[in-house]
Design a protein around this motif. Structure first.
Motif, PDB file in Angstrom:
ATOM      1  N   LEU A 112       0.816  -1.210   0.000  1.00  0.00           N
ATOM      2  CA  LEU A 112       0.000   0.000   0.000  1.00  0.00           C
ATOM      3  C   LEU A 112       0.849   1.259   0.000  1.00  0.00           C
ATOM      4  O   LEU A 112       0.505   2.247  -0.649  1.00  0.00           O
ATOM      5  CB  LEU A 112      -0.955  -0.016   1.194  1.00  0.00           C
ATOM      6  CG  LEU A 112      -2.067  -1.069   1.135  1.00  0.00           C
ATOM      7  CD1 LEU A 112      -2.908  -1.034   2.396  1.00  0.00           C
ATOM      8  CD2 LEU A 112      -2.945  -0.851  -0.087  1.00  0.00           C
ATOM      9  N   VAL A 113       1.948   1.244   0.751  1.00  0.00           N
ATOM     10  CA  VAL A 113       2.847   2.405   0.731  1.00  0.00           C
ATOM     11  C   VAL A 113       3.449   2.568  -0.658  1.00  0.00           C
ATOM     12  O   VAL A 113       3.597   3.681  -1.162  1.00  0.00           O
ATOM     13  CB  VAL A 113       3.948   2.253   1.801  1.00  0.00           C
ATOM     14  CG1 VAL A 113       4.981   3.365   1.670  1.00  0.00           C
ATOM     15  CG2 VAL A 113       3.347   2.273   3.194  1.00  0.00           C
ATOM     16  N   LYS A 114       3.771   1.457  -1.284  1.00  0.00           N
ATOM     17  CA  LYS A 114       4.312   1.506  -2.640  1.00  0.00           C
ATOM     18  C   LYS A 114       3.271   2.043  -3.627  1.00  0.00           C
ATOM     19  O   LYS A 114       3.601   2.778  -4.557  1.00  0.00           O
ATOM     20  CB  LYS A 114       4.775   0.113  -3.056  1.00  0.00           C
ATOM     21  CG  LYS A 114       5.555   0.061  -4.363  1.00  0.00           C
ATOM     22  CD  LYS A 114       6.067  -1.348  -4.623  1.00  0.00           C
ATOM     23  CE  LYS A 114       6.859  -1.431  -5.924  1.00  0.00           C
ATOM     24  NZ  LYS A 114       7.361  -2.800  -6.166  1.00  0.00           N
ATOM     25  N   GLU A 115       2.023   1.700  -3.412  1.00  0.00           N
ATOM     26  CA  GLU A 115       0.958   2.140  -4.308  1.00  0.00           C
ATOM     27  C   GLU A 115       0.620   3.620  -4.151  1.00  0.00           C
ATOM     28  O   GLU A 115       0.366   4.313  -5.139  1.00  0.00           O
ATOM     29  CB  GLU A 115      -0.319   1.321  -4.057  1.00  0.00           C
ATOM     30  CG  GLU A 115      -0.235  -0.120  -4.515  1.00  0.00           C
ATOM     31  CD  GLU A 115      -1.472  -0.900  -4.129  1.00  0.00           C
ATOM     32  OE1 GLU A 115      -2.468  -0.264  -3.689  1.00  0.00           O
ATOM     33  OE2 GLU A 115      -1.464  -2.141  -4.256  1.00  0.00           O
ATOM     34  N   LYS A 168      -3.228  10.019  -3.017  1.00  0.00           N
ATOM     35  CA  LYS A 168      -1.830   9.593  -2.910  1.00  0.00           C
ATOM     36  C   LYS A 168      -0.982  10.719  -2.329  1.00  0.00           C
ATOM     37  O   LYS A 168      -1.264  11.897  -2.545  1.00  0.00           O
ATOM     38  CB  LYS A 168      -1.300   9.184  -4.285  1.00  0.00           C
ATOM     39  CG  LYS A 168      -1.954   7.941  -4.860  1.00  0.00           C
ATOM     40  CD  LYS A 168      -1.338   7.562  -6.203  1.00  0.00           C
ATOM     41  CE  LYS A 168      -1.979   6.290  -6.747  1.00  0.00           C
ATOM     42  NZ  LYS A 168      -1.384   5.876  -8.048  1.00  0.00           N
ATOM     43  N   SER A 169       0.047  10.340  -1.603  1.00  0.00           N
ATOM     44  CA  SER A 169       0.911  11.344  -0.995  1.00  0.00           C
ATOM     45  C   SER A 169       1.766  12.031  -2.049  1.00  0.00           C
ATOM     46  O   SER A 169       1.986  11.493  -3.148  1.00  0.00           O
ATOM     47  CB  SER A 169       1.822  10.689   0.054  1.00  0.00           C
ATOM     48  OG  SER A 169       2.811   9.895  -0.579  1.00  0.00           O
ATOM     49  N   ALA A 170       2.242  13.210  -1.691  1.00  0.00           N
ATOM     50  CA  ALA A 170       3.171  13.902  -2.582  1.00  0.00           C
ATOM     51  C   ALA A 170       4.449  13.080  -2.699  1.00  0.00           C
ATOM     52  O   ALA A 170       4.959  12.539  -1.709  1.00  0.00           O
ATOM     53  CB  ALA A 170       3.483  15.290  -2.024  1.00  0.00           C
ATOM     54  N   GLY A 171       4.943  12.956  -3.921  1.00  0.00           N
ATOM     55  CA  GLY A 171       6.177  12.212  -4.129  1.00  0.00           C
ATOM     56  C   GLY A 171       6.028  10.712  -4.039  1.00  0.00           C
ATOM     57  O   GLY A 171       7.014  10.005  -3.810  1.00  0.00           O
ATOM     58  N   ILE A 226       8.710   7.391  -3.700  1.00  0.00           N
ATOM     59  CA  ILE A 226       8.622   6.392  -2.627  1.00  0.00           C
ATOM     60  C   ILE A 226       8.567   4.996  -3.229  1.00  0.00           C
ATOM     61  O   ILE A 226       9.260   4.073  -2.778  1.00  0.00           O
ATOM     62  CB  ILE A 226       7.383   6.658  -1.756  1.00  0.00           C
ATOM     63  CG1 ILE A 226       7.536   7.990  -1.024  1.00  0.00           C
ATOM     64  CG2 ILE A 226       7.164   5.518  -0.761  1.00  0.00           C
ATOM     65  CD1 ILE A 226       6.294   8.431  -0.289  1.00  0.00           C
ATOM     66  N   ALA A 227       7.756   4.829  -4.277  1.00  0.00           N
ATOM     67  CA  ALA A 227       7.645   3.526  -4.938  1.00  0.00           C
ATOM     68  C   ALA A 227       8.972   3.105  -5.535  1.00  0.00           C
ATOM     69  O   ALA A 227       9.348   1.921  -5.476  1.00  0.00           O
ATOM     70  CB  ALA A 227       6.570   3.597  -6.026  1.00  0.00           C
ATOM     71  N   ALA A 228       9.687   4.068  -6.105  1.00  0.00           N
ATOM     72  CA  ALA A 228      10.983   3.752  -6.701  1.00  0.00           C
ATOM     73  C   ALA A 228      11.980   3.289  -5.645  1.00  0.00           C
ATOM     74  O   ALA A 228      12.766   2.356  -5.872  1.00  0.00           O
ATOM     75  CB  ALA A 228      11.536   4.970  -7.436  1.00  0.00           C
ATOM     76  N   VAL A 229      11.960   3.923  -4.474  1.00  0.00           N
ATOM     77  CA  VAL A 229      12.861   3.534  -3.385  1.00  0.00           C
ATOM     78  C   VAL A 229      12.539   2.117  -2.921  1.00  0.00           C
ATOM     79  O   VAL A 229      13.440   1.285  -2.724  1.00  0.00           O
ATOM     80  CB  VAL A 229      12.758   4.533  -2.207  1.00  0.00           C
ATOM     81  CG1 VAL A 229      13.489   3.983  -0.986  1.00  0.00           C
ATOM     82  CG2 VAL A 229      13.335   5.886  -2.598  1.00  0.00           C
ATOM     83  N   ILE A 230      11.247   1.815  -2.730  1.00  0.00           N
ATOM     84  CA  ILE A 230      10.852   0.478  -2.281  1.00  0.00           C
ATOM     85  C   ILE A 230      11.259  -0.568  -3.308  1.00  0.00           C
ATOM     86  O   ILE A 230      11.790  -1.633  -2.963  1.00  0.00           O
ATOM     87  CB  ILE A 230       9.337   0.428  -2.025  1.00  0.00           C
ATOM     88  CG1 ILE A 230       8.982   1.322  -0.835  1.00  0.00           C
ATOM     89  CG2 ILE A 230       8.877  -1.013  -1.761  1.00  0.00           C
ATOM     90  CD1 ILE A 230       7.492   1.430  -0.576  1.00  0.00           C
TER      91      ILE A 230
END
Length: 329
Positions: free
Chosen positions: A258-261, A307-310, A314-318
């Protein structure tokens, strides 16, 4: 020299605890253990506490000092006075989560039994030649350094919120040792260990992640980090079918998904995916309907999710971390 008051929680066998104060002329550069020795030698010989090496090696003198677990031989009077909520007074009590035998001496039976429960010895059962020497590379040996530093003082156990509310939880000390064995290339029982530690009550999922164990550890073991390493091992090796059946594993997996999404957790989906297992678990879905209805009635159920800003970053980091973990394995 200055006068410092030491408030000590005392307790006789089968007696009720009470506080007793002692005023000492003591150099602030001396340790709390020095102060306890002075009390026992010159003021009250009945005061009971454990000690041995006096050099942060044996862990015998673990106790609660100014409300947190610590080694009496490691903490200076000056530092504890600076941390005290009561001016010019240091409060000393026995370790938490363990029965008191007398004064500052606690019964460590549960502590040792829970350590034994994780089978804290390298298994060579699958080795064909037991006399053979099993060498490790310096890189593999370095993975054991943090957990290997544990002196089994009990500070983390005494400060553990999970142990306080869940008697089945084996404790951060045991799971830190478990992490050492999971990382040990000489051990032949890693799959069995991960299966054993994958338990919602006694194993790694019983940890509340309160960070107390990391805060109080006197030798930098960082038990919470070691517990996280075991969790990563379980997640990496658990088959998809197991994740669908095991709620603790789903919890971790869905949280990352979910954080990735969206950059943060969409709470509408979280309950359905974790508790309801994406509608596969009928009993789980049924159990959260009353909560959902109460949220709707009170106008607290989120109808939209932004969705959060950025969130793309965040998805790229995960994704990068996941790929890095896969390459490391």
């Amino acid at each position: 020299m200055s006068t410092t008051t030491f408030a000590i929680r005392r307790q006789a066998p089968q007696g009720d605890p009470y506080w007793q104060t002692f005023a000492l002329e003591i150099d602030p550069g001396q340790t709390v253990l020095d102060a306890l020795n002075q009390i026992k030698w010159y003021h009250d010989g009945t005061l009971s506490f454990r000690k041995n090496c006096r050099n942060t090696i044996c862990g015998s003198c673990a106790m609660t000092i100014n409300g947190r677990s610590a080694l009496a031989c490691q903490q200076s009077v000056r530092a504890e006075l600076a941390n005290s909520l009561t001016p010019n007074q240091i409060a000393i009590a026995p370790l938490g989560n363990l029965p008191v035998l007398r004064d500052l001496v606690v019964d460590m039976t549960d502590f040792w039994q829970k350590l034994a429960a994780v089978d804290p010895y390298v298994s060579t059962a699958a080795r064909q030649i037991p006399e053979r020497e099993f060498l490790q590379s310096p890189q593999d040996r370095d993975k054991l350094n943090a957990a290997g530093n544990c002196i089994l003082c009990g500070a983390c156990y005494g400060a553990c919120n999970a142990v306080e509310v869940n008697a089945a939880f084996v404790g951060p000390h045991a799971l830190a040792k478990a992490a050492r064995l999971v990382a040990d290339t000489r051990d032949s029982a890693t799959p069995e260990r991960l299966s054993q530690y994958n338990n919602a009550e006694s194993g790694v999922w019983g940890c509340t992640r309160c960070f107390n164990c990391n805060t109080v550890c006197p030798v930098g073991v960082a038990p919470l980090d070691r517990i996280s390493e075991v969790k990563q091992g379980i997640l990496a090796t658990a088959p998809v079918a197991s994740r669908n059946q095991d709620r603790p594993l789903r919890h971790r997996q869905v949280l990352v998904e979910l954080v990735k999404e969206g950059g943060w957790v969409d709470e509408r989906k979280f309950g359905l995916r974790v508790v309801g297992n994406r509608f596969r678990d009928v009993a789980g879905v049924t159990s959260i309907i009353p909560l959902g209805w109460r949220l709707v009635r009170r106008g607290k159920f989120p109808l939209r999710f932004e969705k959060s800003a950025g969130h793309a970053q965040i998805a790229a980091v995960i994704t990068a971390v996941q790929r890095s973990s896969q390459l490391a394995r």
